[in-house]
Design an enzyme around this catalytic site. Structure first.
Site, PDB file in Angstrom:
ATOM      1  N   ASP A 316      80.357  28.584 138.337  1.00 40.94           N
ATOM      2  CA  ASP A 316      81.161  27.801 137.414  1.00 40.94           C
ATOM      3  C   ASP A 316      82.606  27.945 137.894  1.00 40.94           C
ATOM      4  O   ASP A 316      82.939  28.915 138.575  1.00 40.94           O
ATOM      5  CB  ASP A 316      80.992  28.349 135.997  1.00 40.94           C
ATOM      6  CG  ASP A 316      81.851  27.602 134.992  1.00 40.94           C
ATOM      7  OD1 ASP A 316      81.820  26.358 135.014  1.00 40.94           O
ATOM      8  OD2 ASP A 316      82.546  28.261 134.207  1.00 40.94           O
ATOM      9  N   ASP A 509      81.152  32.741 133.341  1.00 45.76           N
ATOM     10  CA  ASP A 509      81.935  33.685 132.542  1.00 45.76           C
ATOM     11  C   ASP A 509      81.196  34.153 131.297  1.00 45.76           C
ATOM     12  O   ASP A 509      81.718  34.953 130.520  1.00 45.76           O
ATOM     13  CB  ASP A 509      83.293  33.094 132.153  1.00 45.76           C
ATOM     14  CG  ASP A 509      83.163  31.820 131.321  1.00 45.76           C
ATOM     15  OD1 ASP A 509      82.047  31.519 130.877  1.00 45.76           O
ATOM     16  OD2 ASP A 509      84.178  31.142 131.126  1.00 45.76           O
ATOM     17  N   ASP A 513      78.029  29.368 129.414  1.00 45.92           N
ATOM     18  CA  ASP A 513      77.093  29.178 130.527  1.00 45.92           C
ATOM     19  C   ASP A 513      75.706  29.750 130.261  1.00 45.92           C
ATOM     20  O   ASP A 513      74.911  29.859 131.195  1.00 45.92           O
ATOM     21  CB  ASP A 513      77.660  29.821 131.801  1.00 45.92           C
ATOM     22  CG  ASP A 513      78.992  29.224 132.198  1.00 45.92           C
ATOM     23  OD1 ASP A 513      79.108  27.988 132.158  1.00 45.92           O
ATOM     24  OD2 ASP A 513      79.914  29.984 132.538  1.00 45.92           O
TER      25      ASP A 513
END
Length: 618
Positions: A316, A509, A513
């Site tokens: 990400d 993080d 997610d």
């Protein structure tokens, strides 16, 4: 040593003295038998008892049965010294194994000795020491210099520096000031802190971490499961082989029963699978412990093993590759001033906790009065819509503007473009930039050195921003303008493109997610300090936000797997050679003892190397 280990050591010493006496005292017949039975009883009674008890419970084929059968058989064939020697050296090996496992556990226990003993709590104006489990959310605790923070909370008063090394593996302290969130397990180094508790103890960071580490051993690696299955079939097979060796040659060759029975007993001693059964789990246990010392929490040996086969790493962007600290770097209004555009955006985003929302509020030159805002609703992956002073204000990306039928202008500089619409009319755009993490480029380079074939970035940001970050870091590919659901679909596609034995690792993080972390072969959540979502959703949790620790995690897993393979090859290789020599009459009981106890000690020593990990991020 603990008390049990000390008692075993005393028995070994006593048996060794009695054994030495039996060897030097001239004796024959029943006297000789009694002299050797004494040290054998002292050192071997518990092995015999466990063998009998396990047989009674249907667990016949284990190392206790093998040792009992081999040593009793040695006595029945008149080989008294060898029977005692095998049991004596077996117990020495068991003691060594117990100490090695205990030391590994103590190392991890000391490392994770972060559970606070008490909390200082203010009640009725008085300071009391209570169990952290008795403190409720909202109460105020006091943490003195040198004490460990017992519960997660927010600093109300005081300034200090916090030692987070037990959690992150980092020696550099972190500052704490009023308004800062602090987590349990850190040590207050200097000033007095008053902290308002925000989580009950069972939900605190320290409680979750301890639970994670304690349960890591329950998720076994394939190599561990293989050894378990191998031992289940291997031991009965060698017992059958020993029986064949004792019976068939004398029947075929006619006579020589003592010689072949003796060879079969040697065969049994050699075949004991202790070296594999102990050293392989110990290697994974050591790898998990060594990783924990670096601030890398691995939830099980299966994940540690899978990391060694990492083929593709998917990142990400925001908060993972970048610092996630956004700042307004450009304001481009239409038919209003820059200050008015920023104020409208900040008001519309006043109830959001998104990093972009924080940056808009910080850029606003006037205090954000949320009473001017009503009917605020978040549009997942697109933006915010709210009523500001009676006007409908929409703040978000180009997708949101397109859905509203509003034509937008392209961004005039690199960064995240936030578009603002007022009552259906385009109001302008605000550019927000995020900085790449200092160690990101090095981390990507290290991953490629470790054999990672592809590095991929997924982002909801614009293609221009995504490609700029990917180019700066040396990533292989980037997929931009993705909604949370799109990221899951993209990971599904990438899973089909990986190599047959490779693993796809997703790094996020841990906040937004969770679905992608769960779908990847291995999910790594960064910045696990205080992040419940990270600890719950991921397979591996990095306790700070240093990307280089991803490479550390893979390096640790590869090293652990090398140690496991070394032990398997060494143990089976030595045992195979000595088994053949024993069957041919070219190896005696002393070589058999080395093939069992000696190999076990060497394998355990090798396994303990997994605990010694260098933290490249320090």
């Amino acid at each position: 040593m603990n008390q049990k280990q000390k008692r075993t050591l005393y028995r070994i010493l006593a048996a060794a003295l009695l054994f030495g006496a039996a060897m030097v005292v001239p004796s024959q017949g029943a006297v000789k038998l009694v002299l050797y039975l004494l040290p054998y009883a002292v050192i071997g009674w518990d092995v015999l008892w466990r063998a009998v008890r396990n047989i009674a419970h249907g667990q016949v084929f284990d190392e206790n049965f093998l040792m009992a059968l081999a040593t009793v058989g040695a006595f029945l064939t008149g080989e008294y010294p060898e029977g005692v020697a095998v049991m004596l050296f077996y117990q020495i090996g068991e003691l060594f194994q117990s100490c090695a496992v205990g030391r590994s556990r103590q190392s991890i226990a000391a490392l994770m000795d972060i559970r606070p003993d008490y909390a200082n709590i203010l009640r009725d104006g008085k300071l009391e020491q209570v169990d952290p489990e008795d403190v409720t959310v909202g109460e105020t605790i006091v943490v003195k210099p040198g004490e460990r923070i017992p519960l997660d909370g927010t600093v109300l008063e005081g300034n200090s520096s916090l030692d987070t090394s037990a959690l992150t593996g980092e020696s550099i302290p972190r500052n704490a000031a009023p308004g800062d969130d602090v987590i349990s397990g850190c040590i207050n180094q200097s000033g007095l802190l008053r902290i308002q508790v925000t989580k009950a103890f069972e939900e605190s960071t320290v409680s979750r971490i301890l639970d994670l580490v304690e349960n890591a051993g329950s998720k076994k690696a394939r190599a561990e499961n293989f050894i378990t299955r191998f031992a289940r079939y291997y031991t009965p097979a060698v017992v059958l082989g020993a029986l064949v060796l004792a019976v068939v040659p004398p029947l075929v060759l006619g006579g020589g029963w003592n010689q072949w029975i003796h060879r079969s007993l040697i065969f049994l001693v050699i075949s004991c699978p202790c070296a594999l059964v102990i050293s392989v789990p110990l290697s994974f246990f050591g790898g998990i412990g060594g990783a924990s010392r670096c601030g890398i929490l691995v939830k099980g040996g299966n994940y540690l093993e899978a990391l060694a086969d990492t083929d593709m790493v998917v990142f990400d962007k925001t908060g993972t590759l970048t610092q996630g600290t956004f700042a307004v770097t450009g304001v481009y209004p239409r038919e209003m001033t820059e200050e008015q555009l920023v104020e409208l955006a900040a008001l519309a985003e006043s109830f959001s906790d998104h990093p972009i929302s924080h940056s808009l509020r910080q850029a606003c030159q006037t205090p954000v009065d949320s009473t001017r805002v009503s009917d605020s609703r978040e549009i997942s992956g697109k933006g915010i819509q709210a009523q500001v002073d009676g006007k409908t204000v929409c703040v978000g990306n180009a997708v949101l503007m397109e859905e509203l039928g509003i034509r937008v202008e392209a961004g005039k500089q690199a960064g995240t473009v936030v578009h603002v619409a007022v009552d259906g009319c385009y109001g302008g755009s605000i550019i927000i930039s995020d900085q790449v993490k200092p160690d990101a480029e090095q981390a990507i380079a290290e991953l490629k050195k470790l054999g990672v074939r592809r590095t991929v970035m997924l982002t909801g940001d614009t293609r221009e921003v995504g490609e700029a970050v990917a180019s700066q870091l040396g990533l292989d590919e980037v997929h931009a303008q993705l909604l949370p659901a799109d990221k899951v679909e993209r990971v599904e596609e990438l899973l089909k493109q990986k190599s047959s034995r490779g693993r796809l690792v997703f790094v996020g993080d841990g906040i937004n997610d969770a679905p992608v972390l769960s779908r990847a072969d291995i999910g790594i959540a960064m910045g696990g300090l205080g992040s419940d979502a990270a600890i719950e959703a991921a397979d591996v949790v990095l306790m700070d936000d240093k990307l280089i620790k991803i490479a550390d995690a893979i390096r640790i897993s590869q090293r652990t797997l090398r140690i496991v393979r070394q032990n398997i090859i060494f143990a089976l290789g030595v045992k195979g050679v000595v088994l053949l020599l024993g069957a041919l009459g070219m190896a005696n009981m002393w070589e058999a003892v080395f093939a069992d106890v000696g190999v076990m000690i060497i394998a355990i020593l090798n396994a303990t190397r997994a605990l010694k990990i260098q933290n490249s991020s320090r």
